[in-house]
Write an enzyme that holds these catalytic residues in place. Structure first.
Site, PDB file in Angstrom:
ATOM      1  N   CYS A 173       0.834  -1.209   0.000  1.00 15.07           N
ATOM      2  CA  CYS A 173       0.000   0.000   0.000  1.00 15.07           C
ATOM      3  C   CYS A 173       0.870   1.261   0.000  1.00 15.07           C
ATOM      4  O   CYS A 173       1.589   1.524   0.966  1.00 15.07           O
ATOM      5  CB  CYS A 173      -0.895  -0.053   1.235  1.00 15.07           C
ATOM      6  SG  CYS A 173      -1.701   1.486   1.672  1.00 15.07           S
ATOM      7  N   CYS A 185       0.211   3.748   2.827  1.00 16.97           N
ATOM      8  CA  CYS A 185       0.717   3.165   4.071  1.00 16.97           C
ATOM      9  C   CYS A 185       2.215   3.430   4.204  1.00 16.97           C
ATOM     10  O   CYS A 185       2.705   3.761   5.289  1.00 16.97           O
ATOM     11  CB  CYS A 185       0.452   1.663   4.107  1.00 16.97           C
ATOM     12  SG  CYS A 185      -1.280   1.190   4.031  1.00 16.97           S
TER      13      CYS A 185
END
Length: 101
Positions: free
Chosen positions: A30, A33
């Protein structure tokens, strides 16, 4: 560095904590993230009065399900063993800290 936790230790480290807790639900693939990770690590290092943990949703799907994590990153703060606040997506450090106030 922020510690990774697993479902087996969740109750002990989060629900039974005498300190506020911040959990970063993330995945290694991600991009947002990855952008948030340095902020989470900084908060962990600079705030010894807060327990900060990471949960990899691909490895700990049971925890992600338990808290209804549908998108990542998801940040959830806990106080006195209960969900206090949460936020979705990349947010700046001051907004992360607001989750604990």
């Amino acid at each position: 560095m922020t510690r990774h936790i697993k479902v087996e230790e969740f109750d002990e480290l989060v629900l039974n904590s005498d300190k506020p807790v911040l959990i970063d639900f993330y995945a290694s693939w991600c991009a947002p993230c990855k952008m948030l990770a340095p902020t989470i690590d900084k908060i962990s290092e600079n705030n010894p009065d807060i327990n900060v943990y990471k949960v990899n949703v691909d490895e700990q799907g049971e925890l992600a399900q338990k808290f209804g994590v549908m998108s990542i990153p998801t940040l959830i703060s806990f106080k006195e063993g209960k969900v206090y606040k949460q936020a979705l997506g990349f947010i700046p450090e001051n907004k992360v800290l607001e989750l604990l106030k």
